[in-house]
Every structure is written in C-alpha cells, then in structure tokens.
Enzyme design. Structure first.
Site, PDB file in Angstrom:
ATOM      1  N   ASP A  43       2.789   4.095 -35.513  1.00  0.00           N
ATOM      2  CA  ASP A  43       2.814   5.416 -36.211  1.00  0.00           C
ATOM      3  C   ASP A  43       3.963   5.108 -37.219  1.00  0.00           C
ATOM      4  O   ASP A  43       5.025   5.046 -36.732  1.00  0.00           O
ATOM      5  CB  ASP A  43       3.127   6.332 -35.130  1.00  0.00           C
ATOM      6  N   TYR A  57       6.332  10.594 -30.241  1.00  0.00           N
ATOM      7  CA  TYR A  57       6.167  11.875 -30.394  1.00  0.00           C
ATOM      8  C   TYR A  57       5.508  12.558 -28.996  1.00  0.00           C
ATOM      9  O   TYR A  57       4.558  11.962 -28.636  1.00  0.00           O
ATOM     10  CB  TYR A  57       5.209  12.390 -31.641  1.00  0.00           C
ATOM     11  N   LYS A 111       4.091  15.532 -42.538  1.00  0.00           N
ATOM     12  CA  LYS A 111       5.721  15.340 -42.581  1.00  0.00           C
ATOM     13  C   LYS A 111       6.076  14.545 -44.081  1.00  0.00           C
ATOM     14  O   LYS A 111       5.759  15.273 -45.089  1.00  0.00           O
ATOM     15  CB  LYS A 111       6.221  14.316 -41.718  1.00  0.00           C
ATOM     16  N   ARG A 161     -17.523  16.918 -42.999  1.00  0.00           N
ATOM     17  CA  ARG A 161     -17.223  16.178 -41.519  1.00  0.00           C
ATOM     18  C   ARG A 161     -17.194  14.603 -42.194  1.00  0.00           C
ATOM     19  O   ARG A 161     -16.439  14.167 -41.347  1.00  0.00           O
ATOM     20  CB  ARG A 161     -18.013  16.773 -40.591  1.00  0.00           C
TER      21      ARG A 161
HETATM   22  N1  LCS Z   1       3.385  11.342 -34.989  1.00  0.00           N
HETATM   23  C1  LCS Z   1       4.742  11.646 -35.124  1.00  0.00           C
HETATM   24  C2  LCS Z   1       5.719  10.593 -35.365  1.00  0.00           C
HETATM   25  C3  LCS Z   1       5.118  13.056 -35.329  1.00  0.00           C
HETATM   26  O1  LCS Z   1       6.455  13.097 -35.250  1.00  0.00           O
HETATM   27  C4  LCS Z   1       4.202  13.954 -35.080  1.00  0.00           C
HETATM   28  C5  LCS Z   1       4.631  15.177 -35.057  1.00  0.00           C
HETATM   29  C6  LCS Z   1       2.831  13.686 -35.003  1.00  0.00           C
HETATM   30  C7  LCS Z   1       2.695  12.277 -34.976  1.00  0.00           C
HETATM   31  C8  LCS Z   1       1.769  14.581 -34.784  1.00  0.00           C
HETATM   32  O2  LCS Z   1       1.254  15.155 -36.001  1.00  0.00           O
HETATM   33  P1  LCS Z   1       0.884  16.590 -36.214  1.00  0.00           P
HETATM   34  O3  LCS Z   1      -0.364  16.597 -35.393  1.00  0.00           O
HETATM   35  O4  LCS Z   1       1.942  17.502 -35.829  1.00  0.00           O
HETATM   36  O5  LCS Z   1       0.798  16.674 -37.735  1.00  0.00           O
HETATM   37  N2  LCS Z   1       5.812  15.637 -34.786  1.00  0.00           N
HETATM   38  C9  LCS Z   1       6.422  16.762 -34.890  1.00  0.00           C
HETATM   39  C10 LCS Z   1       7.894  16.959 -34.679  1.00  0.00           C
HETATM   40  O6  LCS Z   1       8.528  16.295 -34.424  1.00  0.00           O
HETATM   41  N3  LCS Z   1       7.958  18.145 -34.734  1.00  0.00           N
HETATM   42  O7  LCS Z   1       6.838  19.030 -34.871  1.00  0.00           O
HETATM   43  C11 LCS Z   1       5.645  17.970 -34.936  1.00  0.00           C
END
Ligand code: LCS
Length: 393
Positions: free
Chosen positions: A183, A111, A208, A58
């Site tokens: 971000d 998001y 992503k 961790r």
């Molecule tokens: N930041 C952005 C710009 C994102 O698009 C997402 C997830 C996150 C942070 C969060 O990331 P995660 O915890 O899912 O790894 N975006 C998503 C979307 O547009 N569709 O499903 C997840």
C-alpha cells in the site's frame, strides 16, 4: 506522445497517451454505462477478446482506462485497475490473491479497515491472517506458514509512520513463493516505487495524494505481471468495485500536480516536524525526515523524499492531544490525508477505532498519538496555528 523515457513530471501531464476522434486535448468524461456495438459479430468479438472495443463501464471505460494506464506508467507496472475507493482496491486484491485455508502476513499497523476486513470478514471464509511489525524482517520470517500466499505491507504505515524495507520483503516473498503487495498511499509513486524494489502489486487510496484535493474517494491497483493483473481485474469486474468515469476525470485532473504538491507539502512538513521536535509540550514525534525516526536510513534508501505525514504525542497524553485538536483553526480536524489542506486527527478514536485496544497497543497506535497531514498552505501559518493551540494546554 510516448512518455516511457520521459521524466516524472512529463509523465504526470502526458502519460496514458489518450487520443479520441475529436482530438480532445484532455481526457473527457465518458459518462456512459454501455457502448454501442457495430453489429452482432462485433459484440461477440468484444466479449471473446478478438476485438478490444469497450463493452460496459464496470468492465472498462475510456476515462477510467486513461487513469489506469497513467498510474501504471508512474509506478513502472504492467497495467492498472481503478476502483471505487482505496478499500475497494484492498478488498479486490484480497479477493483475487487469497483463498480458503490460505494465509496472509500483514503489517500490524495498517489503515484500520484493511486489517478489520481480514479479521472480521475474510476469516469467515477461512482465510488466515497474521499481523506483525514488518519493520523487522525477523517477524515476517517467524510468521511464515506452509500456506502463506501473500505478504502485505504499508510503508510508511498509517498512523505509526513505521517504515518497512520493501526490497527485503521482496526477497522473502521470492524465497517463499509469496506475492508482495504494497500500500503506497502515504508516499505516492512520486516518492516511492515499490515495484522497482521487487513488489508484485502496488495499491493506493487515490482519495489521498494522487487526487490530492479532498473532493473524491477512489482507489487504484497496479500489477507488475500480466497474469496477476488479469486475476485482479477479473475480481474487480465480478465484484463491481470499479471506479466511475467522473471520479476518474477528477483524479486525472488532480494527479497532474502531484509532484509540485508533494514537493511543497514535504518542505512544509520538515519545518513543522522541526518545530514540534523542539516544542517543550511535545513528548515524541515520528517523521521519516528526522534523524530520530528509527528507520531514517531506510527512508532515505527507498523514498525520494520524506512526504508530509507525521505522528506525535504530547506530554499531557490524550487529554492534551484533544485540547490541541479542539483549538486549531487552520488545520482541519478531519480524517483522510494527503490533500492540499492541513488535517489533524486522532487515530485511536477515529480511523483505527475499529481495532481492539490490545491490537492498537501492540501495533503502536497509542492513545496519545495525534496524526498530522501537512498541506501546502504557508508554513508560518501552519506553525503559528499549532503554536497558539499548544498554548491552551
Ligand atoms: N490505505 C491507506 C494507507 C489509507 O490511509 C486508507 C484510508 C485506505 C487505504 C482506504 O482508502 P479509502 O477507501 O478511504 O479511499 N485512510 C483514511 C484515513 O487515514 N483517514 O480516513 C481514511
């Protein structure tokens, strides 16, 4: 090998300078929760910081450290902190940089859960938040309060594709003693390096583009300054928002092809965008590579390429969009983005469903908005899939 002065593709393959006692050519999965100390003094020294040996996964782990150091180098930052998910990265950054009675200004289109976490959860600890269209710096200046500590932007924004001027935000942050967090999920460090424009912290959902194969969830944070890095790492370790070694291994594997995946996907995306732009059933399209995008010049200034994300609306509104989504066969109807496969989804009822109707409207997340993440398939097939599906409307 020291890759500091090498090109981006060389860094993708060799950064992090991983070495182990077996001479492993790639980074192995150190699937262990804990690490054996040589003796009691060594254990005490690891905890006090006199020795930098590994203690507990961790806190840190060799596989995870290799990914953290690699992405930190790609983003030109001091060091990285990998997390369980992109939301793990966002919640860790909020936790580290905000306190009761402090204020954060955030892009209104981010998001959905990144906004919801401030509105529904951090608000319970008296953290104040304002959401503005950060594409216009005047909105940020108007939202400033004496207790503002953080400016948080997403550019290009999910799902509106709004672009925010990172250098202008960095100036506002410097002038007003704020920390600028970006971000960078939609661009990846291949297309955009926010720290080079003056940001303090950059984060990603590595789910992503960075991993790129739609087979793991993960996040990463890179800080420019050692003190801020330590604050964020502390929050990650105490909250337990760490990544797992196998997850890190998968991301390291996916990351190696980041540049060639993005080059191919954005080449496809430009052709798809042009197809949609000229299609009679399409009402509007927002893709940073089209001159019709309101921040096309800014995109050229701060991004090396225009990426593979776009949003558009059909003349028939949501009903037509639903028909389009129900009749595509190659494009996968699914949330997430930035993988090798083409994805289509409807933010107002899916990724951003948690936002109030009023907040969605003011942030430009309209009911007709369809989001498209272009993959690396043959572009003729992606376009023909869209074309056939549009015929059903
Ligand atoms: N930041 C952005 C710009 C994102 O698009 C997402 C997830 C996150 C942070 C969060 O990331 P995660 O915890 O899912 O790894 N975006 C998503 C979307 O547009 N569709 O499903 C997840």
């Amino acid at each position: 090998m020291n890759t500091k002065d090498k090109g981006f593709n060389t860094k993708l393959i060799h950064a992090g300078s991983f070495e182990d006692e077996f001479g492993s050519a790639t980074v192995p999965i150190y699937q262990t929760s804990t690490f054996r100390f040589k003796n009691a003094q060594h254990g005490a020294d690891c905890f006090s910081g006199k020795s930098n040996g590994f203690i507990y996964t961790r806190i840190a782990n060799p596989t995870i450290r290799a990914l953290e150091q690699t992405v930190a180098e790609l983003e030109n930052g001091y060091d990285g902190i990998a997390t369980s998910s992109g939301m793990g990265a966002i919640s860790t950054v909020y936790m580290a940089l905000l306190g009761a009675s402090q204020h954060i200004i955030s892009s209104d289109a981010v998001y959905g859960p990144a906004r919801g976490l401030l509105e529904q959860d951090f608000s319970r600890f008296n953290v104040e938040a304002s959401f503005v269209n950060t594409s216009d710096s005047a909105n940020i200046l108007a939202a400033l309060r004496p207790n503002t500590k953080v400016l948080y932007i997403e550019t290009p924004a999910n799902p509106t594709m709004n672009i925010t001027d990172i250098a202008a935000c960095a100036k506002i942050a410097r002038d007003n003693n704020l920390l600028l967090v970006v971000d960078n999920t939609f661009s990846s460090p291949y297309l955009q390096k926010p720290l080079d424009f003056g940001a303090d912290v950059v984060l990603h959902s590595v789910t992503k583009f960075i991993n790129g194969h739609a087979d793991i969830v993960g996040g990463i944070i890179v800080a420019k300054d050692p003190e801020i890095y330590k604050r964020i790492r502390h929050s990650m370790v105490y909250m337990g928002s760490n990544m797992d070694p196998t997850q890190a291994f998968m991301v390291i594997r996916g990351l190696k092809t980041l540049a060639i995946r993005i080059e191919r996907a954005q080449q496809n995306a430009m052709e798809v965008a042009q197809f949609l732009l000229s299609h009679p059933k399409v009402a509007w399209i927002k893709y940073p590579g089209l001159k019709s995008h309101p921040q096309y010049d800014l995109a050229q200034k701060q991004m090396k390429g225009f990426g593979s994300m776009m949003s558009f609306g059909l003349k028939g509104g949501y009903e037509a969009g639903r028909k389009l989504m129900d009749n595509v066969h190659l494009a996968v109807l699914a949330v997430s983005l930035g993988g090798v496969e083409t994805l289509i989804q409807h933010p107002a009822s899916m990724t951003h469903a948690g936002m109030s109707q009023e907040n969605k409207q003011s942030a430009g997340i309209t009911d007709d908005l369809v989001r498209f993440s272009v993959g690396i398939e043959d572009v003729e097939d992606i376009i023909s899939d869209l074309n056939e599906s549009l015929k059903t409307i």
